[in-house]
Design a protein around this motif. Structure first.
Motif, PDB file in Angstrom:
ATOM      1  N   TYR A 155       0.820  -1.218   0.000  1.00  0.00           N
ATOM      2  CA  TYR A 155       0.000   0.000   0.000  1.00  0.00           C
ATOM      3  C   TYR A 155       0.851   1.263   0.000  1.00  0.00           C
ATOM      4  CZ  TYR A 155      -4.101  -2.885   0.579  1.00  0.00           C
ATOM      5  OH  TYR A 155      -5.090  -3.806   0.370  1.00  0.00           O
ATOM      6  N   TYR A 156       2.101   1.141   0.437  1.00  0.00           N
ATOM      7  CA  TYR A 156       3.000   2.300   0.372  1.00  0.00           C
ATOM      8  C   TYR A 156       3.148   2.775  -1.069  1.00  0.00           C
ATOM      9  CZ  TYR A 156       7.335   4.970   0.289  1.00  0.00           C
ATOM     10  OH  TYR A 156       8.272   5.949   0.056  1.00  0.00           O
ATOM     11  N   GLY A 157       3.178   1.838  -2.023  1.00  0.00           N
ATOM     12  CA  GLY A 157       3.257   2.197  -3.430  1.00  0.00           C
ATOM     13  C   GLY A 157       2.065   3.032  -3.890  1.00  0.00           C
ATOM     14  N   MET A 158       0.929   2.854  -3.242  1.00  0.00           N
ATOM     15  CA  MET A 158      -0.274   3.620  -3.626  1.00  0.00           C
ATOM     16  C   MET A 158      -0.396   4.928  -2.860  1.00  0.00           C
ATOM     17  SD  MET A 158      -3.411   1.007  -3.776  1.00  0.00           S
ATOM     18  CE  MET A 158      -3.027  -0.703  -3.880  1.00  0.00           C
ATOM     19  N   PHE A 159      -0.096   4.851  -1.566  1.00  0.00           N
ATOM     20  CA  PHE A 159      -0.436   5.982  -0.698  1.00  0.00           C
ATOM     21  C   PHE A 159       0.759   6.843  -0.289  1.00  0.00           C
ATOM     22  CE2 PHE A 159      -4.407   4.289  -0.941  1.00  0.00           C
ATOM     23  CZ  PHE A 159      -4.660   3.161  -0.185  1.00  0.00           C
ATOM     24  N   GLY A 160       1.964   6.290  -0.400  1.00  0.00           N
ATOM     25  CA  GLY A 160       3.142   7.096  -0.095  1.00  0.00           C
ATOM     26  C   GLY A 160       3.149   7.571   1.351  1.00  0.00           C
ATOM     27  N   TYR A 161       3.565   8.838   1.512  1.00  0.00           N
ATOM     28  CA  TYR A 161       3.630   9.422   2.855  1.00  0.00           C
ATOM     29  C   TYR A 161       2.308  10.109   3.154  1.00  0.00           C
ATOM     30  CZ  TYR A 161       8.613   8.527   2.561  1.00  0.00           C
ATOM     31  OH  TYR A 161       9.820   7.912   2.424  1.00  0.00           O
ATOM     32  N   SER A 162       1.457   9.402   3.847  1.00  0.00           N
ATOM     33  CA  SER A 162       0.150   9.983   4.166  1.00  0.00           C
ATOM     34  C   SER A 162      -0.482   9.241   5.341  1.00  0.00           C
ATOM     35  CB  SER A 162      -0.778   9.930   2.953  1.00  0.00           C
ATOM     36  OG  SER A 162      -0.869   8.623   2.457  1.00  0.00           O
ATOM     37  N   ASP A 163      -1.444   9.889   5.960  1.00  0.00           N
ATOM     38  CA  ASP A 163      -2.298   9.254   6.970  1.00  0.00           C
ATOM     39  C   ASP A 163      -3.700   9.220   6.391  1.00  0.00           C
ATOM     40  OD1 ASP A 163      -0.808  10.902   9.894  1.00  0.00           O
ATOM     41  OD2 ASP A 163      -0.157   9.194   8.677  1.00  0.00           O
ATOM     42  N   ILE A 164      -4.341   8.048   6.473  1.00  0.00           N
ATOM     43  CA  ILE A 164      -5.679   7.906   5.899  1.00  0.00           C
ATOM     44  C   ILE A 164      -6.640   7.431   6.981  1.00  0.00           C
ATOM     45  CG2 ILE A 164      -7.101   6.752   4.161  1.00  0.00           C
ATOM     46  CD1 ILE A 164      -4.542   6.406   2.511  1.00  0.00           C
ATOM     47  N   GLU A 165      -7.718   8.167   7.105  1.00  0.00           N
ATOM     48  CA  GLU A 165      -8.716   7.855   8.123  1.00  0.00           C
ATOM     49  C   GLU A 165     -10.091   7.897   7.470  1.00  0.00           C
ATOM     50  OE1 GLU A 165      -8.986   9.478  12.719  1.00  0.00           O
ATOM     51  OE2 GLU A 165      -8.574  10.858  11.112  1.00  0.00           O
ATOM     52  N   VAL A 166     -10.970   6.993   7.870  1.00  0.00           N
ATOM     53  CA  VAL A 166     -12.363   7.063   7.426  1.00  0.00           C
ATOM     54  C   VAL A 166     -13.213   7.274   8.673  1.00  0.00           C
ATOM     55  CG1 VAL A 166     -14.289   5.840   6.366  1.00  0.00           C
ATOM     56  CG2 VAL A 166     -11.997   5.617   5.400  1.00  0.00           C
ATOM     57  N   LYS A 167     -14.027   8.323   8.666  1.00  0.00           N
ATOM     58  CA  LYS A 167     -14.860   8.640   9.834  1.00  0.00           C
ATOM     59  C   LYS A 167     -16.324   8.422   9.502  1.00  0.00           C
ATOM     60  CE  LYS A 167     -11.921  12.231  11.776  1.00  0.00           C
ATOM     61  NZ  LYS A 167     -11.888  13.539  12.404  1.00  0.00           N
ATOM     62  N   ASP A 168     -17.016   7.743  10.396  1.00  0.00           N
ATOM     63  CA  ASP A 168     -18.462   7.563  10.253  1.00  0.00           C
ATOM     64  C   ASP A 168     -19.122   8.698  11.026  1.00  0.00           C
ATOM     65  OD1 ASP A 168     -20.708   4.720  10.801  1.00  0.00           O
ATOM     66  OD2 ASP A 168     -21.090   6.804  10.274  1.00  0.00           O
ATOM     67  N   LEU A 169     -19.716   9.672  10.330  1.00  0.00           N
ATOM     68  CA  LEU A 169     -20.212  10.878  10.993  1.00  0.00           C
ATOM     69  C   LEU A 169     -21.652  10.749  11.482  1.00  0.00           C
ATOM     70  CD1 LEU A 169     -18.759  13.708   8.720  1.00  0.00           C
ATOM     71  CD2 LEU A 169     -17.853  12.807  10.848  1.00  0.00           C
ATOM     72  N   SER A 170     -22.425   9.834  10.923  1.00  0.00           N
ATOM     73  CA  SER A 170     -23.836   9.827  11.326  1.00  0.00           C
ATOM     74  C   SER A 170     -24.292   8.482  11.878  1.00  0.00           C
ATOM     75  CB  SER A 170     -24.724  10.214  10.135  1.00  0.00           C
ATOM     76  OG  SER A 170     -24.808   9.143   9.216  1.00  0.00           O
ATOM     77  N   GLY A 171     -23.510   7.438  11.737  1.00  0.00           N
ATOM     78  CA  GLY A 171     -23.948   6.114  12.191  1.00  0.00           C
ATOM     79  C   GLY A 171     -23.319   5.764  13.526  1.00  0.00           C
ATOM     80  N   SER A 172     -22.301   4.854  13.462  1.00  0.00           N
ATOM     81  CA  SER A 172     -21.650   4.402  14.688  1.00  0.00           C
ATOM     82  C   SER A 172     -20.744   5.468  15.285  1.00  0.00           C
ATOM     83  CB  SER A 172     -20.816   3.153  14.381  1.00  0.00           C
ATOM     84  OG  SER A 172     -19.774   3.495  13.469  1.00  0.00           O
ATOM     85  N   GLY A 173     -20.351   6.455  14.495  1.00  0.00           N
ATOM     86  CA  GLY A 173     -19.420   7.478  14.984  1.00  0.00           C
ATOM     87  C   GLY A 173     -17.993   6.968  15.059  1.00  0.00           C
TER      88      GLY A 173
END
Lengths: 148, 158
Positions: free
Chosen positions: B95-113
Motif C-alpha cells: 500500500y506504500y506504493g499507492m499511498f506514499g507518505y500519508s495518513d488515511i482515516e475514514v470517519k463515520d459521521l452519522s452512524g456508529s461514529g
C-alpha cells in the motif's frame, strides 16, 4: 547622460512588462480546483441523500420527499421537514463546516422555493452546484452550492 | 577644464551605479515573487495529491460496498473497513506504493461514529495538506447507510 537615463527607463519598462506577462497574461487556469469543488458538492449530496436516520431508519431522501408532499412520516414530536433539517444541519456541521467550506443547501418545489434552506453564500463566489431532482408530483429538487 | 572632465566622469559612474542597483533590485524582487509563486504552486499540488490519494482509496475493491453497484457516489462497506484496518497494516509495503507518505482515516459521521485508521506513514516529512471526500458507509447486516468522510493527510517536505 541622456542615454543613461533612457536606458534606466527602458530597463524599468522591461521589468514592468515581464510582471504583466507573467502574472496577468500567463495566469494559470485552475481547472482542477473547479473540478474538485464540483466533485465535493456532488459526492456530499449523493452521500447525504442516501444516509439513513434515526427516524424509523428513513433516509434523508425519503424524509425530504415526505416533507415536500406533506406526507405521513412523523419523527417523534417532529415533522419530517424539521427532522430532515436538523439531521442535514448536523451532518454539515461535522463535515463542510469543519473543513471551512461555505455552502448553501436548498430543497425546493415548483410551489415553494425555500422548503429547506441551510447555509448561505452571500458575498461569496459560487463555484459549482450539485443538483438532484427527486420524484414527487411537485418537482422536488435539492441543490447544494459550494462557494468561496 | 580638468575638474569639469573629472566631474563628468564621476557623474557618469554614479548614473551607472544607480542603473545597476535598480537592475539588481528589480531582479531580486522578480525572483522573490517567482519563488513565492512556485512555493504556492507546490502547496496546491500537494493539496491536490491528498485528493488523488483519497480517490485511489475509493477504487479499492477491498473497501467498496457490494450493494448498489450502479448507484453514483462512493460507498464503503462497514465490515470491510473493520478488516482493512488490520490488513492494510499487514501489507504495508504494497500500500506504500499507492499511498506514499500519508495518513488515511475514514470517519463515520452519522452512524456508529467510529473512526477507522487505515494507513499511517509520516516518514521524515514535516509539512502536510489535508483532503476530504464525503462517502456513504453501508452496514450490510442492518442494510443502512451512514454519512462518512475519507480524510487524507498528505505529507511533504523535509
Amino acid at each position: 547622460m541622456e542615454i543613461m537615463g533612457l536606458a534606466v527607463i527602458i530597463i524599468l519598462l522591461t521589468l514592468a512588462g515581464l510582471f504583466v506577462v507573467r502574472f496577468v497574461i500567463l495566469k494559470p487556469v485552475q481547472v482542477k480546483d473547479t473540478y474538485t469543488m464540483k466533485s465535493l458538492a456532488t459526492d456530499t449530496l449523493t452521500a447525504l441523500l442516501r444516509t439513513n436516520t434515526g427516524c424509523n431508519d428513513e433516509n434523508i431522501r425519503d424524509l425530504l420527499m415526505d416533507c415536500a408532499t406533506n406526507g405521513p412520516i412523523r419523527c417523534g414530536a417532529d415533522s419530517s421537514c424539521d427532522y430532515a433539517r436538523a439531521e442535514i444541519t448536523r451532518i454539515f456541521e461535522n463535515s463542510l463546516d469543519e473543513w471551512k467550506k461555505r455552502y448553501r443547501f436548498v430543497a425546493s418545489t415548483n410551489t415553494y422555493d425555500g422548503l429547506i434552506v441551510i447555509g448561505n453564500c452571500t458575498g461569496a463566489t459560487l463555484v459549482e452546484p450539485a443538483i438532484q431532482p427527486l420524484p414527487t408530483y411537485n418537482n422536488l429538487q435539492v441543490r447544494l452550492d459550494i462557494c468561496e | 577644464m580638468k575638474k569639469k572632465a573629472q566631474l563628468k566622469i564621476w557623474t557618469t559612474i554614479a548614473i551607472l551605479i544607480v542603473f545597476f542597483v535598480i537592475l539588481m533590485f528589480g531582479f531580486i524582487f522578480y525572483t522573490q515573487v517567482e519563488k513565492i509563486s512556485f512555493e504556492r504552486t507546490q502547496r496546491e499540488a500537494e493539496a491536490r495529491r491528498s485528493i488523488d490519494v483519497a480517490q485511489v482509496l475509493t477504487n479499492l475493491p477491498e473497501l467498496q460496498c457490494s450493494v448498489g453497484a450502479v448507484e453514483r457516489g462512493i460507498c464503503f462497506d462497514y465490515y470491510k473497513l473493520e478488516v482493512a484496518e488490520e490488513s492494510i497494516n499487514d501489507e504495508w509495503l504494497y500500500y506504500y506504493g499507492m499511498f506514499g507518505y500519508s495518513d488515511i482515516e475514514v470517519k463515520d459521521l452519522s452512524g456508529s461514529g467510529k473512526n477507522f485508521t487505515l494507513y499511517e506513514n509520516q516518514g521524515d516529512k514535516t509539512s502536510y495538506t489535508t483532503g476530504f471526500i464525503p462517502i456513504s458507509i453501508y452496514d450490510p447486516i442492518e442494510r443502512l447507510f451512514s454519512f462518512g468522510v475519507i480524510k487524507v493527510k498528505s505529507y511533504y517536505g523535509q
